[in-house]
Scaffold this active site. Structure first.
Site, PDB file in Angstrom:
ATOM      1  CG  ASP A  27      -3.705  -6.372   9.486  1.00 27.26           C
ATOM      2  OD1 ASP A  27      -3.982  -6.000   8.330  1.00 27.26           O
ATOM      3  OD2 ASP A  27      -4.278  -7.336  10.041  1.00 27.26           O
ATOM      4  CB  SER A  28      -4.828  -0.318   9.278  1.00 33.73           C
ATOM      5  OG  SER A  28      -3.500   0.011   9.580  1.00 33.73           O
ATOM      6  CG  HIS A  73      -5.491   4.833  12.253  1.00 34.51           C
ATOM      7  ND1 HIS A  73      -6.023   5.981  11.711  1.00 34.51           N
ATOM      8  CD2 HIS A  73      -5.217   4.030  11.204  1.00 34.51           C
ATOM      9  CE1 HIS A  73      -6.068   5.865  10.394  1.00 34.51           C
ATOM     10  NE2 HIS A  73      -5.593   4.687  10.061  1.00 34.51           N
ATOM     11  NE  ARG A  74      -0.649   3.224   8.531  1.00 34.54           N
ATOM     12  CZ  ARG A  74      -1.875   3.378   8.004  1.00 34.54           C
ATOM     13  NH1 ARG A  74      -2.301   4.553   7.597  1.00 34.54           N
ATOM     14  NH2 ARG A  74      -2.684   2.341   7.892  1.00 34.54           N
ATOM     15  CE  LYS A 102      -1.699  -0.501   5.630  1.00 34.63           C
ATOM     16  NZ  LYS A 102      -1.510  -1.936   5.879  1.00 34.63           N
ATOM     17  CG  ASN A 146      -1.908   1.037   1.314  1.00 31.97           C
ATOM     18  OD1 ASN A 146      -1.619   2.171   0.965  1.00 31.97           O
ATOM     19  ND2 ASN A 146      -3.096   0.689   1.777  1.00 31.97           N
ATOM     20  CD  GLU A 161      -2.766  -9.080   5.294  1.00 29.93           C
ATOM     21  OE1 GLU A 161      -3.744  -8.789   5.992  1.00 29.93           O
ATOM     22  OE2 GLU A 161      -2.356  -8.377   4.363  1.00 29.93           O
ATOM     23  CG  ASP A 211      -7.537   8.215   4.406  1.00 30.88           C
ATOM     24  OD1 ASP A 211      -7.774   7.749   5.534  1.00 30.88           O
ATOM     25  OD2 ASP A 211      -6.386   8.311   3.942  1.00 30.88           O
ATOM     26  CE  LYS A 239      -4.634   8.523   7.420  1.00 27.20           C
ATOM     27  NZ  LYS A 239      -4.657   7.557   6.317  1.00 27.20           N
TER      28      LYS A 239
HETATM   29  P1  ITT Z   1      -0.809  -4.225   3.199  1.00 33.45           P
HETATM   30  O1  ITT Z   1      -1.511  -5.324   3.967  1.00 33.45           O
HETATM   31  O2  ITT Z   1      -0.055  -4.706   2.007  1.00 33.45           O
HETATM   32  O3  ITT Z   1       0.019  -3.342   4.090  1.00 33.45           O
HETATM   33  P2  ITT Z   1      -3.537  -3.265   2.720  1.00 33.45           P
HETATM   34  O4  ITT Z   1      -4.045  -2.082   1.941  1.00 33.45           O
HETATM   35  O5  ITT Z   1      -4.090  -4.614   2.392  1.00 33.45           O
HETATM   36  O6  ITT Z   1      -1.936  -3.240   2.600  1.00 33.45           O
HETATM   37  P3  ITT Z   1      -4.656  -3.429   5.457  1.00 33.45           P
HETATM   38  O7  ITT Z   1      -5.072  -4.841   5.310  1.00 33.45           O
HETATM   39  O8  ITT Z   1      -3.957  -3.015   6.701  1.00 33.45           O
HETATM   40  O9  ITT Z   1      -3.704  -2.943   4.250  1.00 33.45           O
HETATM   41  O10 ITT Z   1      -5.862  -2.438   5.278  1.00 33.45           O
HETATM   42  C1  ITT Z   1      -7.186  -2.842   5.261  1.00 33.45           C
HETATM   43  C2  ITT Z   1      -7.987  -1.855   4.442  1.00 33.45           C
HETATM   44  O11 ITT Z   1      -8.151  -0.663   5.205  1.00 33.45           O
HETATM   45  C3  ITT Z   1      -7.345  -1.460   3.126  1.00 33.45           C
HETATM   46  O12 ITT Z   1      -8.354  -1.425   2.141  1.00 33.45           O
HETATM   47  C4  ITT Z   1      -6.798  -0.072   3.358  1.00 33.45           C
HETATM   48  O13 ITT Z   1      -6.891   0.722   2.190  1.00 33.45           O
HETATM   49  C5  ITT Z   1      -7.720   0.452   4.459  1.00 33.45           C
HETATM   50  N1  ITT Z   1      -6.949   1.331   5.336  1.00 33.45           N
HETATM   51  C6  ITT Z   1      -5.894   0.991   6.133  1.00 33.45           C
HETATM   52  N2  ITT Z   1      -5.389   2.074   6.745  1.00 33.45           N
HETATM   53  C7  ITT Z   1      -6.141   3.128   6.324  1.00 33.45           C
HETATM   54  C8  ITT Z   1      -6.105   4.511   6.562  1.00 33.45           C
HETATM   55  O14 ITT Z   1      -5.175   5.061   7.340  1.00 33.45           O
HETATM   56  N3  ITT Z   1      -7.016   5.273   5.953  1.00 33.45           N
HETATM   57  C9  ITT Z   1      -7.950   4.745   5.144  1.00 33.45           C
HETATM   58  N4  ITT Z   1      -8.046   3.454   4.854  1.00 33.45           N
HETATM   59  C10 ITT Z   1      -7.142   2.650   5.427  1.00 33.45           C
END
Ligand code: ITT
Length: 183
Positions: A66-67, A168-169, A15, A12, A39, A143, A163
């Site tokens: 992981d978010s 959170h991040r 991120k 991503n 994952e 976002d 941001k």
């Molecule tokens: P990686 O696992 O490769 O790091 P990912 O995009 O799959 O990338 P996550 O599983 O952590 O990452 O994210 C889950 C979803 O939440 C994903 O669609 C992100 O775009 C979204 N997300 C994560 N952090 C965010 C943020 O700060 N703002 C908006 N959306 C977010």
């Protein structure tokens, strides 16, 4: 404090940009590696991160992240399914699910898995509301529909620096920096 290269394991770009901006002054280099990692499907973000750290150890020091977005009136959905839901329903799908709902409270959670001299987990949370419509063109993922409680703007209407100050991040990164500084 300048340390060596820190690797952010992610697919991503959004991120990665946030990590680079906040941690760039603390490491010689902050680089992104889209190498993929298993994952597992789990009940909590933390379990996903802990499992992945085991697999990636030779790239240390490294971060995985992981978010997820947890919406109160949807009992925490999409939560650990945030990635899948973004790909299938997107922001518009969440807005549809929220149609006519008064309670728009929600939170973002970010779990950083850090592997340096030791393995550590850092968690950051930001609370806010799901907006009535998408606003802003910056950021990524959810976002455009998330307005943190500290602001009148969505995350998509902020620069990544703005941001990072409240997100959170950003909060999870502050904890990481405190930890690294104490070494
Ligand atoms: P990686 O696992 O490769 O790091 P990912 O995009 O799959 O990338 P996550 O599983 O952590 O990452 O994210 C889950 C979803 O939440 C994903 O669609 C992100 O775009 C979204 N997300 C994560 N952090 C965010 C943020 O700060 N703002 C908006 N959306 C977010």
């Amino acid at each position: 404090m300048i340390k060596e290269t820190l690797t952010i394991i992610t697919s991503n770009q959004g991120k990665y940009k946030e990590y680079r901006e906040k941690l760039g002054g603390h490491y010689k280099q902050v680089e992104m590696a889209d190498v993929g990692y298993p994952e597992i499907q789990a009940e909590e973000l933390k379990e996903v991160v802990e499992f992945a750290l085991e697999v990636l150890s030779e790239r240390s020091p490294l971060i995985i992240d992981d978010s997820g977005l947890f919406v109160d009136s949807l009992n925490g959905f999409p939560g650990v399914y945030s990635s899948y839901v973004m790909k299938t329903l997107g922001c518009d799908g969440i807005l549809s699910l929220m149609e006519n709902r008064k309670d728009r409270g929600s939170r973002f959670e970010c779990v950083i898995g850090y592997l340096g001299e030791r393995k550590k987990i850092f968690k950051g949370i930001s609370r806010g509301t799901i907006t009535q419509e998408k606003k802003g063109t910056g950021g990524f993922g959810y976002d455009p529909i998330f307005q943190p409680e500290e602001s009148e703007k969505t995350y998509a209407e902020m620069s990544s620096n703005e941001k990072n100050r409240i997100s959170h991040r950003g909060r999870a990164m502050e904890k990481l920096l405190d930890f690294v500084a104490s070494k």
